[in-house]
Design an enzyme around this catalytic site. Structure first.
Site, PDB file in Angstrom:
ATOM      1  N   TYR A   1      -4.282   6.037 -12.890  1.00  9.72           N
ATOM      2  CA  TYR A   1      -4.759   4.675 -13.185  1.00  9.72           C
ATOM      3  C   TYR A   1      -4.707   4.373 -14.678  1.00  9.72           C
ATOM      4  CZ  TYR A   1      -5.941   3.597  -8.423  1.00  9.72           C
ATOM      5  OH  TYR A   1      -5.834   3.314  -7.085  1.00  9.72           O
TER       6      TYR A   1
ATOM      7  N   VAL B   1      -3.884  -6.026  -8.656  1.00  5.08           N
ATOM      8  CA  VAL B   1      -5.039  -5.596  -9.461  1.00  5.08           C
ATOM      9  C   VAL B   1      -4.745  -5.744 -10.953  1.00  5.08           C
ATOM     10  CG1 VAL B   1      -5.841  -3.993  -7.670  1.00  5.08           C
ATOM     11  CG2 VAL B   1      -4.238  -3.174  -9.421  1.00  5.08           C
ATOM     12  N   ASP B   2      -3.611  -6.444 -11.279  1.00  4.65           N
ATOM     13  CA  ASP B   2      -3.164  -6.487 -12.684  1.00  4.65           C
ATOM     14  C   ASP B   2      -3.762  -7.633 -13.499  1.00  4.65           C
ATOM     15  OD1 ASP B   2       0.055  -7.545 -11.334  1.00  4.65           O
ATOM     16  OD2 ASP B   2      -1.663  -8.796 -11.873  1.00  4.65           O
TER      17      ASP B   2
ATOM     18  N   HIS C   1      -8.370  -6.896  -3.962  1.00  2.00           N
ATOM     19  CA  HIS C   1      -8.364  -5.441  -4.149  1.00  2.00           C
ATOM     20  C   HIS C   1      -8.893  -5.020  -5.505  1.00  2.00           C
ATOM     21  CE1 HIS C   1      -4.921  -5.322  -0.953  1.00  2.00           C
ATOM     22  NE2 HIS C   1      -6.104  -5.488  -0.408  1.00  2.00           N
TER      23      HIS C   1
ATOM     24  N   SER D   1       4.760  -6.993   1.098  1.00  2.00           N
ATOM     25  CA  SER D   1       5.388  -6.337   2.250  1.00  2.00           C
ATOM     26  C   SER D   1       4.520  -6.523   3.495  1.00  2.00           C
ATOM     27  CB  SER D   1       5.553  -4.843   1.968  1.00  2.00           C
ATOM     28  OG  SER D   1       4.273  -4.267   1.727  1.00  2.00           O
TER      29      SER D   1
ATOM     30  N   ASN E   1      10.285 -14.139  -0.941  1.00  2.00           N
ATOM     31  CA  ASN E   1      10.468 -12.689  -1.040  1.00  2.00           C
ATOM     32  C   ASN E   1      11.972 -12.404  -0.929  1.00  2.00           C
ATOM     33  OD1 ASN E   1      10.478  -9.850  -0.602  1.00  2.00           O
ATOM     34  ND2 ASN E   1       8.458  -9.953   0.358  1.00  2.00           N
ATOM     35  N   PRO E   2      12.524 -11.531  -1.778  1.00  2.00           N
ATOM     36  CA  PRO E   2      13.948 -11.190  -1.617  1.00  2.00           C
ATOM     37  C   PRO E   2      14.216 -10.510  -0.274  1.00  2.00           C
ATOM     38  CG  PRO E   2      13.053 -10.226  -3.647  1.00  2.00           C
ATOM     39  CD  PRO E   2      11.924 -10.837  -2.913  1.00  2.00           C
TER      40      PRO E   2
ATOM     41  N   ALA F   1      10.375 -14.336  -6.922  1.00  2.00           N
ATOM     42  CA  ALA F   1       9.317 -15.316  -7.195  1.00  2.00           C
ATOM     43  C   ALA F   1       9.546 -16.030  -8.526  1.00  2.00           C
ATOM     44  CB  ALA F   1       7.968 -14.603  -7.207  1.00  2.00           C
TER      45      ALA F   1
HETATM   46  C1  BV8 Z   1     -10.316  -1.804   4.849  1.00  2.00           C
HETATM   47  C2  BV8 Z   1      -5.776  -1.329  -4.873  1.00  2.00           C
HETATM   48  C3  BV8 Z   1     -12.143  -1.669   6.300  1.00  2.00           C
HETATM   49  C4  BV8 Z   1      -5.555   0.084  -5.293  1.00  2.00           C
HETATM   50  C5  BV8 Z   1      -4.786  -1.517  -2.657  1.00  2.00           C
HETATM   51  C6  BV8 Z   1      -7.061   4.217   8.624  1.00  2.00           C
HETATM   52  C7  BV8 Z   1      -8.165   4.569   7.857  1.00  2.00           C
HETATM   53  C8  BV8 Z   1      -8.721   3.688   6.943  1.00  2.00           C
HETATM   54  C9  BV8 Z   1      -8.195   2.427   6.792  1.00  2.00           C
HETATM   55  C10 BV8 Z   1      -7.098   2.097   7.562  1.00  2.00           C
HETATM   56  C11 BV8 Z   1      -6.530   2.949   8.474  1.00  2.00           C
HETATM   57  N1  BV8 Z   1      -5.459   2.332   9.049  1.00  2.00           N
HETATM   58  C12 BV8 Z   1      -5.323   1.097   8.522  1.00  2.00           C
HETATM   59  C13 BV8 Z   1      -6.315   0.953   7.648  1.00  2.00           C
HETATM   60  C14 BV8 Z   1      -6.575  -0.226   6.893  1.00  2.00           C
HETATM   61  C15 BV8 Z   1      -5.983   0.006   5.498  1.00  2.00           C
HETATM   62  C16 BV8 Z   1      -4.503  -0.285   5.567  1.00  2.00           C
HETATM   63  O1  BV8 Z   1      -4.117  -1.420   5.734  1.00  2.00           O
HETATM   64  N2  BV8 Z   1      -3.681   0.772   5.414  1.00  2.00           N
HETATM   65  C17 BV8 Z   1      -2.232   0.559   5.480  1.00  2.00           C
HETATM   66  C18 BV8 Z   1      -1.525   1.515   4.513  1.00  2.00           C
HETATM   67  C19 BV8 Z   1      -1.781   0.788   6.924  1.00  2.00           C
HETATM   68  N3  BV8 Z   1      -6.674  -0.953   4.671  1.00  2.00           N
HETATM   69  C20 BV8 Z   1      -7.759  -0.564   4.001  1.00  2.00           C
HETATM   70  O2  BV8 Z   1      -8.161   0.578   3.948  1.00  2.00           O
HETATM   71  C21 BV8 Z   1      -8.500  -1.681   3.294  1.00  2.00           C
HETATM   72  N4  BV8 Z   1      -9.899  -1.568   3.608  1.00  2.00           N
HETATM   73  O3  BV8 Z   1      -9.582  -2.095   5.758  1.00  2.00           O
HETATM   74  O4  BV8 Z   1     -11.682  -1.649   4.987  1.00  2.00           O
HETATM   75  C22 BV8 Z   1     -11.952  -0.284   6.871  1.00  2.00           C
HETATM   76  C23 BV8 Z   1     -12.599   0.762   6.264  1.00  2.00           C
HETATM   77  C24 BV8 Z   1     -12.469   2.041   6.839  1.00  2.00           C
HETATM   78  C25 BV8 Z   1     -11.667   2.223   7.972  1.00  2.00           C
HETATM   79  C26 BV8 Z   1     -10.970   1.154   8.533  1.00  2.00           C
HETATM   80  C27 BV8 Z   1     -11.106  -0.113   7.979  1.00  2.00           C
HETATM   81  C28 BV8 Z   1      -8.347  -1.551   1.793  1.00  2.00           C
HETATM   82  C29 BV8 Z   1      -6.902  -1.852   1.423  1.00  2.00           C
HETATM   83  C30 BV8 Z   1      -6.797  -1.986  -0.092  1.00  2.00           C
HETATM   84  C31 BV8 Z   1      -6.027  -0.819  -0.656  1.00  2.00           C
HETATM   85  N5  BV8 Z   1      -5.852  -1.018  -2.110  1.00  2.00           N
HETATM   86  N6  BV8 Z   1      -4.691  -1.724  -3.973  1.00  2.00           N
HETATM   87  C32 BV8 Z   1      -4.392   0.220  -6.246  1.00  2.00           C
HETATM   88  O5  BV8 Z   1      -3.678  -0.777  -6.531  1.00  2.00           O
HETATM   89  O6  BV8 Z   1      -4.177   1.346  -6.716  1.00  2.00           O
HETATM   90  S1  BV8 Z   1      -3.523  -1.988  -1.653  1.00  2.00           S
HETATM   91  C33 BV8 Z   1      -2.053  -2.063  -2.474  1.00  2.00           C
HETATM   92  O7  BV8 Z   1      -1.101  -2.490  -1.498  1.00  2.00           O
HETATM   93  C34 BV8 Z   1      -1.924  -3.064  -3.607  1.00  2.00           C
HETATM   94  O8  BV8 Z   1      -3.053  -3.877  -3.813  1.00  2.00           O
HETATM   95  C35 BV8 Z   1      -0.752  -3.924  -3.121  1.00  2.00           C
HETATM   96  O9  BV8 Z   1      -0.793  -5.204  -3.604  1.00  2.00           O
HETATM   97  C36 BV8 Z   1      -1.007  -3.876  -1.676  1.00  2.00           C
HETATM   98  C37 BV8 Z   1      -0.004  -4.387  -0.724  1.00  2.00           C
HETATM   99  O10 BV8 Z   1       1.256  -4.044  -1.159  1.00  2.00           O
HETATM  100  P1  BV8 Z   1       2.204  -5.241  -1.675  1.00  2.00           P
HETATM  101  O11 BV8 Z   1       1.461  -6.061  -2.666  1.00  2.00           O
HETATM  102  O12 BV8 Z   1       2.745  -5.948  -0.505  1.00  2.00           O
HETATM  103  O13 BV8 Z   1       3.296  -4.450  -2.467  1.00  2.00           O
HETATM  104  P2  BV8 Z   1       4.537  -3.656  -1.858  1.00  2.00           P
HETATM  105  O14 BV8 Z   1       5.054  -2.789  -2.945  1.00  2.00           O
HETATM  106  O15 BV8 Z   1       4.171  -3.062  -0.536  1.00  2.00           O
HETATM  107  O16 BV8 Z   1       5.616  -4.807  -1.534  1.00  2.00           O
HETATM  108  C38 BV8 Z   1       6.167  -5.541  -2.602  1.00  2.00           C
HETATM  109  C39 BV8 Z   1       6.882  -6.726  -1.978  1.00  2.00           C
HETATM  110  O17 BV8 Z   1       7.377  -7.541  -3.032  1.00  2.00           O
HETATM  111  C40 BV8 Z   1       8.066  -6.361  -1.107  1.00  2.00           C
HETATM  112  O18 BV8 Z   1       8.044  -7.115   0.077  1.00  2.00           O
HETATM  113  C41 BV8 Z   1       9.278  -6.755  -1.973  1.00  2.00           C
HETATM  114  O19 BV8 Z   1      10.371  -7.175  -1.175  1.00  2.00           O
HETATM  115  C42 BV8 Z   1       8.718  -7.902  -2.744  1.00  2.00           C
HETATM  116  N7  BV8 Z   1       9.356  -8.174  -4.043  1.00  2.00           N
HETATM  117  C43 BV8 Z   1       9.942  -7.290  -4.887  1.00  2.00           C
HETATM  118  N8  BV8 Z   1      10.372  -7.956  -5.987  1.00  2.00           N
HETATM  119  C44 BV8 Z   1      10.029  -9.267  -5.829  1.00  2.00           C
HETATM  120  C45 BV8 Z   1       9.376  -9.407  -4.590  1.00  2.00           C
HETATM  121  N9  BV8 Z   1       8.920 -10.587  -4.134  1.00  2.00           N
HETATM  122  C46 BV8 Z   1       9.110 -11.671  -4.923  1.00  2.00           C
HETATM  123  N10 BV8 Z   1       9.718 -11.621  -6.129  1.00  2.00           N
HETATM  124  C47 BV8 Z   1      10.193 -10.447  -6.610  1.00  2.00           C
HETATM  125  N11 BV8 Z   1      10.805 -10.406  -7.818  1.00  2.00           N
END
Ligand code: BV8
Length: 253
Positions: A73, A113-114, A129, A198, A222-223, A239
């Site tokens: 971090y 978170v930026d 987040h 995503s 989104n691309p 974007a």
């Molecule tokens: C919750 C902060 C209730 C930290 C982040 C099993 C056990 C426990 C929980 C779960 C479980 N199964 C599912 C869950 C729920 C879990 C979850 O969803 N897991 C996923 C992996 C399946 N969620 C949670 O735990 C949430 N809490 O549900 O509480 C609970 C509690 C206990 C048990 C059950 C439920 C908390 C989620 C928050 C996690 N923290 N961030 C840090 O940053 O270090 S999440 C993290 O992912 C970031 O915040 C990020 O923003 C977020 C999502 O990712 P994206 O933003 O979409 O980024 P990504 O890289 O994936 O995609 C980028 C996109 O941009 C792509 O589509 C790309 O094509 C596009 N792109 C690229 N370039 C461009 C562009 N678009 C436009 N222009 C460009 N130039």
């Protein structure tokens, strides 16, 4: 109008925004990519390539190796502090100001978170987040605004527990108030703009579909579009390039 073409889709999306009575926006890491911040799924560069973000962004990872998580971090916080908002962030601020002038509701929900939306001037921002620029202690969530950045994880001056970033880790609950505002905006908007995510992380990923089910038109920028639903208007592109064309009223292919 040929809605399959990008100019056609942009013209249609612009028209939707022009006639909207309430707008909600969800952004993900993609909107900050053009500010030089790696997307969440691409973040694991350099010495972090052997990890997945999900393996570090969780309380268990911090409990088992606080130094490793703190260092990841600290590096990301340094990169964020050097980043500037890009044309995409500025376009969303311009949209908010235009709608505010017409007394039209606007809510910007971000997974990022930026803090770059605040840096761009956006006002009604929900940081679902948390914010990597803020630090708190692990046990009591005491906010801490100054600490020694070194190898050892600093301790809270009030209770002595280890410091951590003020972000929501996997498995942690989202801020109650922010989540309520995000759900309310998704339910009440008539245009939902989804930018640079995503859509893999819940509950944020459910917001565009809540809006769709509530009768809103959903636009995705989104691309690599990630929202799988025929009713969603897709603008395939970056974007920083498309949002100014969508919001700035520019025409052209
Ligand atoms: C919750 C902060 C209730 C930290 C982040 C099993 C056990 C426990 C929980 C779960 C479980 N199964 C599912 C869950 C729920 C879990 C979850 O969803 N897991 C996923 C992996 C399946 N969620 C949670 O735990 C949430 N809490 O549900 O509480 C609970 C509690 C206990 C048990 C059950 C439920 C908390 C989620 C928050 C996690 N923290 N961030 C840090 O940053 O270090 S999440 C993290 O992912 C970031 O915040 C990020 O923003 C977020 C999502 O990712 P994206 O933003 O979409 O980024 P990504 O890289 O994936 O995609 C980028 C996109 O941009 C792509 O589509 C790309 O094509 C596009 N792109 C690229 N370039 C461009 C562009 N678009 C436009 N222009 C460009 N130039």
């Amino acid at each position: 109008m040929d809605h399959d073409s990008l100019p056609g889709a942009i013209a249609q999306a612009r028209d939707l925004l022009e006639h909207a009575t309430s707008v909600a926006v969800l952004t993900g890491a993609g909107i900050s990519a053009e500010s030089g911040i790696p997307t969440f799924r691409d973040a694991m560069t350099g010495l972090w390539t052997k990890f997945r973000p999900e393996d570090l962004a969780m309380p268990e990872a911090f409990a088992s190796n606080p130094e490793r998580v703190w260092r990841w971090y600290a590096e990301r916080r340094l990169a964020v502090s050097r980043a500037l908002p890009n044309a995409g962030h500025h376009a969303l601020f311009a949209l908010e100001e235009r709608l505010r002038g017409r007394d039209i509701d606007f809510t910007l929900v971000t997974q990022n978170v930026d803090g770059l939306h605040h840096e761009a001037g956006s006002r009604n921002v929900v940081e679902l987040h948390g914010n990597i620029r803020r630090v708190k202690c692990f046990d009591r969530h005491h906010a801490v605004d100054a600490w020694e950045d070194g190898d050892a994880v600093p301790a809270c001056p009030r209770c002595g527990s280890l410091l951590r970033p003020d972000v929501v880790w996997f498995g942690e609950m989202l801020p109650r108030d922010g989540l309520a505002r995000a759900f309310a905006a998704a339910h009440s908007c008539d245009v939902f703009l989804c930018v640079g995510t995503s859509a893999l992380v819940d509950p944020a990923a459910s917001l565009p579909f809540i809006a769709l089910e509530a009768g809103a038109r959903v636009i995705e920028v989104n691309p690599q579009p990630s929202l799988a639903h025929d009713a969603i208007l897709r603008l395939e592109g970056a974007a920083g390039e498309l949002l100014p064309r969508l919001i700035g009223g520019e025409t052209g292919a």
